[in-house]
Design an enzyme around this catalytic site. Structure first.
Site, PDB file in Angstrom:
ATOM      1  N   LYS A 190      25.945  15.118  18.294  1.00 33.73           N
ATOM      2  CA  LYS A 190      24.743  15.279  17.464  1.00 33.73           C
ATOM      3  C   LYS A 190      24.283  13.914  16.987  1.00 33.73           C
ATOM      4  CE  LYS A 190      23.679  15.697  13.264  1.00 33.73           C
ATOM      5  NZ  LYS A 190      22.322  15.066  13.216  1.00 33.73           N
ATOM      6  N   GLY A 243      29.693   6.988   9.797  1.00 35.97           N
ATOM      7  CA  GLY A 243      28.662   7.131   8.781  1.00 35.97           C
ATOM      8  C   GLY A 243      29.208   6.847   7.396  1.00 35.97           C
ATOM      9  N   SER A 244      28.628   7.453   6.404  1.00 34.84           N
ATOM     10  CA  SER A 244      28.988   7.163   5.017  1.00 34.84           C
ATOM     11  C   SER A 244      30.308   7.824   4.629  1.00 34.84           C
ATOM     12  CB  SER A 244      27.885   7.653   4.074  1.00 34.84           C
ATOM     13  OG  SER A 244      27.898   9.065   3.988  1.00 34.84           O
ATOM     14  N   GLY A 248      31.841  11.594   5.216  1.00 34.64           N
ATOM     15  CA  GLY A 248      33.187  11.691   5.775  1.00 34.64           C
ATOM     16  C   GLY A 248      34.061  12.667   5.007  1.00 34.64           C
ATOM     17  N   GLU A 265      34.915   6.629  10.981  1.00 35.84           N
ATOM     18  CA  GLU A 265      34.619   5.206  10.766  1.00 35.84           C
ATOM     19  C   GLU A 265      33.513   5.187   9.729  1.00 35.84           C
ATOM     20  OE1 GLU A 265      32.793   2.107  10.442  1.00 35.84           O
ATOM     21  OE2 GLU A 265      32.048   2.348  12.487  1.00 35.84           O
ATOM     22  N   CYS A 299      28.083  -1.084   9.442  1.00 36.56           N
ATOM     23  CA  CYS A 299      29.212  -0.734   8.585  1.00 36.56           C
ATOM     24  C   CYS A 299      30.080  -1.949   8.273  1.00 36.56           C
ATOM     25  CB  CYS A 299      30.047   0.345   9.258  1.00 36.56           C
ATOM     26  SG  CYS A 299      30.539  -0.076  10.945  1.00 36.56           S
ATOM     27  N   GLU A 400      28.014   0.345  -1.211  1.00 32.91           N
ATOM     28  CA  GLU A 400      27.424  -0.038   0.071  1.00 32.91           C
ATOM     29  C   GLU A 400      25.904   0.136   0.012  1.00 32.91           C
ATOM     30  OE1 GLU A 400      28.605   0.453   4.703  1.00 32.91           O
ATOM     31  OE2 GLU A 400      28.365   2.311   3.586  1.00 32.91           O
TER      32      GLU A 400
END
Length: 507
Positions: A190, A243-244, A248, A265, A299, A400
């Protein structure tokens, strides 16, 4: 292509491009028939539309992937056959590097000068994991029980669900597709709703390469519908996500419902540490690469720059001077040095963090605004921004931002640098700039980060594992270790002559 000295890439002017999803080697609309827009972040205009996939579409893709894994043609293809398909896909990616790069640039605003290099390197991921596909093996174990042979085999997990972010869709897909397919799994991918196009262009190459139906499926849609359904589907045996950290956590919770494996990750607030003996010109370029390349939307961005107090003023002056020369512009122009933020929501987030930094007492040394020139005013641009006088407990140093914003932080000595560098919930990457080889290795050993660069920044390879400590993730991508992330171990025992005299005694 421009007739001037500049090289400007363009998509064919065919209006808004209409895409379909790729499930079971068929190009289909979503079950609802709904579409969503992809906006060019440089122009602010809709340039493509993709199907609004939801739970029903995810279920169809997972069923196709499961059938391919269990009974389809894929279930009878060995490692050598999987390797041949991966090599063919790599060849096709290389041949179509330009259209893949342009599609991604128009989707997320990254630079064509970066993306052309990246798409031309992507075949390497296919070739590397093709080389491993027929070398996935177990071990022969000398157990302590007489007349017993024990060996292990590594087997694929089954259906892998991969959720891809918007900042580097193609590269981060290959991080997952390469080892997953090499190991014999099937996939439902996706893409981010922000950047569906480049992965649907990749799907065309998957079809052309000859992958059997159901092996690689791509369902476009939103995270809270299609993504959520993928993470909750009971037939998905592994979830791979980039992603964030917040997302996660949700994926871990959803995967626990059916005990799916996860590799994550996640975010970072990576320290870029400049010692007083560093080559300052090289370090300045390294800082630029670490935070302003990709407009800070990576990232591993070196968003905290720790500078020894004795060189802080000199380094800051050099960094500000070089940053002031960065050319913002059309991401499809090879002379542009920094493009846009990927979409409006992220653009607003970055600008809000600049306001937060100023309210916390940090000083804007450069940038901090949205450009207003005629060329840039319609795009989601943020000036490359440098904050000075930053304390490590400020929000801009701990959270972040995921944009072209860097925090300069003073440190006194090696111990102080380590304390500041490790004082964060994240642990994805770090860099050390020094000519002292002993110090470099001491620092590398004590930094809480999955990747440490010495006198460089933002380098990755298909051969080297990549992942994070702490809130920056679980598991590793790339390298042989990545293949192991997509396999499970079976232990097989063979009796060569024992007689069972006491059925109630195990050992």
């Amino acid at each position: 292509m421009s007739t001037s000295t500049k090289t400007i890439y363009e998509l064919p002017n065919t209006g808004v491009k209409q895409y379909k999803m790729f499930i079971n080697n068929e190009w289909i609309e979503s079950a609802s028939g709904k579409m969503f827009d992809s906006v060019n972040p440089f122009t602010g205009e809709v340039w493509a539309q993709a199907p609004m996939g939801e739970a029903e579409d995810i279920d169809r893709a997972v069923k196709a992937a499961k059938a391919a894994f269990e009974t389809g043609e894929w279930s009878r293809i060995n490692g050598a056959g999987r390797a041949a398909l991966l090599r063919k896909l790599g060849d096709l990616i290389g041949e179509n590097a330009e259209i893949l790069a342009i599609s991604e640039v128009v989707d997320n605003g990254k630079l064509i000068r970066e993306m052309l290099g990246q798409t031309k390197s992507l075949p390497g991921w296919c070739y590397y994991f093709a080389g491993l596909a027929d070398k996935i093996h177990g071990e022969s174990i000398p157990v302590d029980i007489p007349n017993m042979i024990n060996y292990t085999v590594r087997e694929p997990l089954g259906v892998v669900g991969a959720i891809i972010p918007w900042n580097s869709p193609l590269l981060l897909t290959l991080f997952k597709l390469g080892p997953a397919i090499a190991a014999g799994n099937t996939m439902v991918i996706k893409p981010s709703e922000v950047t569906p196009a480049s992965l649907l262009e990749l799907a065309k190459l998957v079809e052309e390469a000859g992958f059997p139906p159901g092996v690689i499926n791509i369902v476009t849609g939103y995270g809270n519908t299609a993504g959520d359904a993928l993470t909750r589907h009971p037939d998905v045996r592994k979830l791979a996500f980039t992603g964030s950290s917040a997302t996660g956590k949700l994926i871990v919770k959803n995967s626990a419902e059916h005990f799916a494996r996860v590799s994550l990750e996640l975010g970072g607030k990576s320290p870029n540490i400049i010692f007083d003996d560093a080559d300052l010109s090289n370090a300045v370029n390294g800082v630029l690469a670490g935070i302003f390349a990709a407009s800070g939307q990576t990232c591993m961005a070196g968003s905290r720059v720790l500078v020894h107090e004795s060189i802080y003023d000199e380094f800051t002056e050099k960094l500000v001077e070089r940053t002031s020369q960065i050319r913002l512009g059309n991401p499809l122009d090879m002379e542009t040095e920094m493009g846009t933020v990927a979409f409006e929501g992220q653009h607003n987030k970055v600008l809000s963090y600049i306001e937060i930094g100023e309210s916390e007492g940090a000083k804007v040394l450069h940038g901090g605004k949205r450009p207003t020139t005629d060329e840039l005013k319609n795009g989601f641009f943020v000036e490359p921004t440098i904050f000075g006088d930053v304390q490590n407990d400020m929000r801009i140093a701990q959270e972040e931002i995921f944009g072209p914003v860097v925090c300069l932080i003073r440190f006194k000595d090696e111990e102080d640098a380590l304390r500041i560098a490790n004082d964060t919930e994240f642990g994805l990457a770090a860099a050390v700039w020094t000519k002292d080889v002993q110090r470099a290795h001491r620092m590398a050993g004590k930094l809480n980060a999955g990747t440490v660069w010495i006198n460089n920044y933002r380098k990755v390879s298909y051969a080297s594992p990549f992942g994070g400590y702490k809130a920056s993730g679980i598991g590793r991508e790339n390298g042989m270790q990545a293949v192991h992330e997509y396999t499970q171990v079976k232990s097989i025992w063979v009796d060569t002559g024992n007689i069972i005299t006491d059925p109630f005694k195990i050992l």
